[in-house]
Design a protein around this motif. Structure first.
Motif, PDB file in Angstrom:
ATOM      1  N   MET A   1     -10.269  10.909   3.366  1.00 33.02           N
ATOM      2  CA  MET A   1      -9.750  10.113   1.996  1.00 33.02           C
ATOM      3  C   MET A   1      -9.570   8.325   2.221  1.00 33.02           C
ATOM      4  O   MET A   1      -9.382   8.009   3.335  1.00 33.02           O
ATOM      5  N   ILE A   2     -10.269   7.988   1.181  1.00 38.58           N
ATOM      6  CA  ILE A   2     -10.747   6.582   1.120  1.00 38.58           C
ATOM      7  C   ILE A   2      -9.212   5.937   0.737  1.00 38.58           C
ATOM      8  O   ILE A   2      -8.614   4.963   1.147  1.00 38.58           O
ATOM      9  N   LEU A   3      -8.576   6.412  -0.296  1.00 39.01           N
ATOM     10  CA  LEU A   3      -7.290   5.956  -0.672  1.00 39.01           C
ATOM     11  C   LEU A   3      -6.142   5.808   0.278  1.00 39.01           C
ATOM     12  O   LEU A   3      -6.039   6.912   1.261  1.00 39.01           O
ATOM     13  N   GLY A   4      -5.608   4.669   0.252  1.00 37.99           N
ATOM     14  CA  GLY A   4      -4.597   4.451   1.275  1.00 37.99           C
ATOM     15  C   GLY A   4      -5.104   3.994   2.628  1.00 37.99           C
ATOM     16  O   GLY A   4      -4.446   3.286   3.519  1.00 37.99           O
ATOM     17  N   LYS A   5      -6.475   4.103   2.763  1.00 40.38           N
ATOM     18  CA  LYS A   5      -7.150   3.659   4.160  1.00 40.38           C
ATOM     19  C   LYS A   5      -7.067   2.216   4.040  1.00 40.38           C
ATOM     20  O   LYS A   5      -7.254   1.461   3.332  1.00 40.38           O
ATOM     21  N   ILE A   6      -6.894   1.706   5.478  1.00 43.42           N
ATOM     22  CA  ILE A   6      -6.846   0.248   5.732  1.00 43.42           C
ATOM     23  C   ILE A   6      -8.204  -0.374   6.010  1.00 43.42           C
ATOM     24  O   ILE A   6      -8.856   0.279   6.850  1.00 43.42           O
ATOM     25  N   VAL A   7      -8.767  -1.330   5.119  1.00 50.75           N
ATOM     26  CA  VAL A   7     -10.130  -1.889   5.356  1.00 50.75           C
ATOM     27  C   VAL A   7     -10.042  -3.394   5.690  1.00 50.75           C
ATOM     28  O   VAL A   7      -9.023  -3.917   5.335  1.00 50.75           O
TER      29      VAL A   7
ATOM     30  N   GLU B   1      -5.497 -16.882  -3.359  1.00 51.51           N
ATOM     31  CA  GLU B   1      -6.342 -18.124  -2.559  1.00 51.51           C
ATOM     32  C   GLU B   1      -7.690 -17.516  -2.098  1.00 51.51           C
ATOM     33  O   GLU B   1      -7.762 -16.469  -1.904  1.00 51.51           O
ATOM     34  N   ALA B   2      -8.666 -18.444  -2.048  1.00 52.61           N
ATOM     35  CA  ALA B   2      -9.955 -17.862  -1.638  1.00 52.61           C
ATOM     36  C   ALA B   2      -9.774 -17.636  -0.055  1.00 52.61           C
ATOM     37  O   ALA B   2      -9.308 -18.760   0.503  1.00 52.61           O
ATOM     38  N   VAL B   3     -10.394 -16.578   0.251  1.00 55.42           N
ATOM     39  CA  VAL B   3     -10.436 -16.309   1.474  1.00 55.42           C
ATOM     40  C   VAL B   3     -11.830 -15.751   2.089  1.00 55.42           C
ATOM     41  O   VAL B   3     -12.759 -15.726   1.535  1.00 55.42           O
ATOM     42  N   ASP B   4     -11.941 -15.963   3.487  1.00 58.17           N
ATOM     43  CA  ASP B   4     -13.139 -15.431   4.077  1.00 58.17           C
ATOM     44  C   ASP B   4     -13.265 -13.995   4.455  1.00 58.17           C
ATOM     45  O   ASP B   4     -14.271 -13.118   4.098  1.00 58.17           O
ATOM     46  N   THR B   5     -12.036 -13.650   4.703  1.00 62.42           N
ATOM     47  CA  THR B   5     -11.939 -11.794   5.098  1.00 62.42           C
ATOM     48  C   THR B   5     -10.535 -11.418   4.689  1.00 62.42           C
ATOM     49  O   THR B   5      -9.600 -12.603   4.556  1.00 62.42           O
ATOM     50  N   PHE B   6     -10.223 -10.283   4.573  1.00 66.85           N
ATOM     51  CA  PHE B   6      -8.962  -9.952   4.267  1.00 66.85           C
ATOM     52  C   PHE B   6      -8.894  -8.479   4.653  1.00 66.85           C
ATOM     53  O   PHE B   6      -9.610  -7.672   4.339  1.00 66.85           O
ATOM     54  N   THR B   7      -7.583  -7.943   5.321  1.00 69.64           N
ATOM     55  CA  THR B   7      -7.532  -6.564   5.516  1.00 69.64           C
ATOM     56  C   THR B   7      -6.270  -6.137   4.879  1.00 69.64           C
ATOM     57  O   THR B   7      -5.122  -6.958   4.724  1.00 69.64           O
ATOM     58  N   GLY B   8      -6.620  -5.102   4.130  1.00 69.62           N
ATOM     59  CA  GLY B   8      -5.689  -4.479   3.197  1.00 69.62           C
ATOM     60  C   GLY B   8      -5.728  -2.902   3.039  1.00 69.62           C
ATOM     61  O   GLY B   8      -6.755  -2.363   3.602  1.00 69.62           O
ATOM     62  N   LYS B   9      -5.087  -2.448   2.147  1.00 69.05           N
ATOM     63  CA  LYS B   9      -5.412  -0.936   1.780  1.00 69.05           C
ATOM     64  C   LYS B   9      -5.966  -0.792   0.603  1.00 69.05           C
ATOM     65  O   LYS B   9      -5.782  -1.396  -0.264  1.00 69.05           O
ATOM     66  N   VAL B  10      -6.642   0.651   0.573  1.00 72.10           N
ATOM     67  CA  VAL B  10      -7.427   0.588  -0.480  1.00 72.10           C
ATOM     68  C   VAL B  10      -6.444   1.342  -1.729  1.00 72.10           C
ATOM     69  O   VAL B  10      -5.808   2.513  -1.243  1.00 72.10           O
ATOM     70  N   ILE B  11      -6.384   0.924  -2.641  1.00 67.78           N
ATOM     71  CA  ILE B  11      -5.338   1.669  -3.914  1.00 67.78           C
ATOM     72  C   ILE B  11      -6.211   2.105  -4.782  1.00 67.78           C
ATOM     73  O   ILE B  11      -5.567   2.978  -5.596  1.00 67.78           O
ATOM     74  N   ALA B  12      -7.496   1.957  -5.265  1.00 70.56           N
ATOM     75  CA  ALA B  12      -8.205   2.550  -6.205  1.00 70.56           C
ATOM     76  C   ALA B  12      -9.532   2.649  -5.863  1.00 70.56           C
ATOM     77  O   ALA B  12     -10.189   1.814  -5.147  1.00 70.56           O
ATOM     78  N   ILE B  13     -10.438   3.511  -6.724  1.00 73.32           N
ATOM     79  CA  ILE B  13     -11.822   3.508  -6.594  1.00 73.32           C
ATOM     80  C   ILE B  13     -12.144   3.242  -8.143  1.00 73.32           C
ATOM     81  O   ILE B  13     -11.805   4.157  -8.718  1.00 73.32           O
ATOM     82  N   ILE B  14     -13.278   2.543  -8.243  1.00 75.49           N
ATOM     83  CA  ILE B  14     -13.760   2.370  -9.505  1.00 75.49           C
ATOM     84  C   ILE B  14     -15.143   3.072  -9.342  1.00 75.49           C
ATOM     85  O   ILE B  14     -15.894   2.579  -8.790  1.00 75.49           O
ATOM     86  N   HIS B  15     -15.123   4.135 -10.497  1.00 77.53           N
ATOM     87  CA  HIS B  15     -16.387   4.984 -10.426  1.00 77.53           C
ATOM     88  C   HIS B  15     -17.048   4.243 -11.600  1.00 77.53           C
ATOM     89  O   HIS B  15     -16.626   4.468 -12.762  1.00 77.53           O
ATOM     90  N   ARG B  16     -18.390   3.950 -11.476  1.00 74.28           N
ATOM     91  CA  ARG B  16     -19.359   3.334 -12.645  1.00 74.28           C
ATOM     92  C   ARG B  16     -20.167   4.586 -13.076  1.00 74.28           C
ATOM     93  O   ARG B  16     -20.873   5.314 -12.481  1.00 74.28           O
TER      94      ARG B  16
END
Length: 108
Positions: free
Chosen positions: A1-7, A54-69
């Motif tokens: 499950m991707i949603l809620g995962k920390i990446v 602000e502009a960042v080089d890296t960021f750790t957070g949680k996945v809240i959505a998946i955009i399907h094209r």
């Protein structure tokens, strides 16, 4: 499950920058990829970062959505600070600068 995962997202298009191939596309949010996670297009998984102003080089957070094209093989993840959430409408507004060119479905 991707949603809620920390990446961790490695940012290659920082907030305030322009697309390297399409200079008319301006990035109002940070955008990058998750290293070592290979997406359907054979490249590392792309991700939008919301909630960081602000502009960042890296960021750790949680996945809240998946955009399907629907008319493209790619999917995009929406990553936010661990204590934030956004509505579907807020996500659409934030990513429209690039996703307006595609037919999308948002999985939350």
């Amino acid at each position: 499950m991707i949603l809620g995962k920390i990446v961790t997202v490695k940012v290659d298009r920082k907030l305030g920058s322009h697309h390297p191939e399409y200079p008319n596309i301006f990035y109002p949010i940070n955008y990058g990829y998750i290293e070592n996670v290979i997406a359907a297009d054979g490249e590392e998984q792309d991700a939008y970062i919301m909630g960081v102003n602000e502009a960042v080089d890296t960021f750790t957070g949680k996945v809240i959505a998946i955009i399907h094209r629907k008319n493209d093989i790619e999917t995009k993840w929406v990553v936010v600070p661990k204590n934030l959430n956004f509505t579907r409408e807020e996500i659409i507004l934030a990513i429209n600068f690039q996703e307006q060119y595609f037919e999308i479905e948002i999985e939350i």
